[in-house]
Write a protein that holds these residues in place. Sequence first.
Motif, PDB file in Angstrom:
ATOM      1  N   GLN A  48       1.073  -0.978   0.219  1.00 36.29           N
ATOM      2  CA  GLN A  48       0.052  -0.081   0.139  1.00 36.29           C
ATOM      3  C   GLN A  48       0.592   1.044   0.104  1.00 36.29           C
ATOM      4  O   GLN A  48       0.352   2.122  -1.175  1.00 36.29           O
ATOM      5  N   GLU A  52       1.154   4.197  -3.231  1.00 36.11           N
ATOM      6  CA  GLU A  52       0.658   5.276  -2.666  1.00 36.11           C
ATOM      7  C   GLU A  52       2.151   6.553  -3.239  1.00 36.11           C
ATOM      8  O   GLU A  52       1.606   6.824  -3.735  1.00 36.11           O
ATOM      9  N   LYS A  63       1.558   7.139  -7.063  1.00 35.69           N
ATOM     10  CA  LYS A  63       0.868   7.664  -7.567  1.00 35.69           C
ATOM     11  C   LYS A  63       1.162   9.202  -7.269  1.00 35.69           C
ATOM     12  O   LYS A  63       1.958  10.021  -7.813  1.00 35.69           O
TER      13      LYS A  63
END
Length: 163
Positions: free
Chosen positions: A48, A52, A55
């Motif tokens: 995760q 992130e 992104k």
Amino acid sequence: MPECGSYRDAIASIELGNVLDWWDHAGMPAGEPNRQTTWSGIERKCNQWHAEAYKARAKSRKLVWESLVSACAVCGVDVEPLTSTDCLIAEGMAMQHCVSTYDTMCMWGGYRIFSLKLKTGERTTLGLGKVGERWTVDQHFSAANGPISSTMATVGEKVARFC
């Protein structure tokens, strides 16, 4: 991901470098992992955190460069040049490795990256580095920096000679 049965299985299931990267930047400052955290929990948090980070990188950088080789097929392998930060981020997410961090080197002309795909589904990422006036294979990995087949290794060497 399935729960790992042993430490050896756990290490094989995810690249330790990725876990250490997460722990150094996010886990340790947050006091994680704690005694109740399972390896699956660490993997989930690590994945995760990396997603992130990809992104955030995509929003902040939009580098583009020219390829020395156009998209082509070599020995039945589709060779696609990756010519932007966005392409590298997509490749890194699909292949679970850090290829997106090479965008600056690519833009400045010292590195080139290609996605190689066989119709059978085998896929690799090829990184070429410039040494003097020649291009050589610097890195060539399957998903999660795994090993590649001899077919893909041969194609990688041929792509380097095309540059």
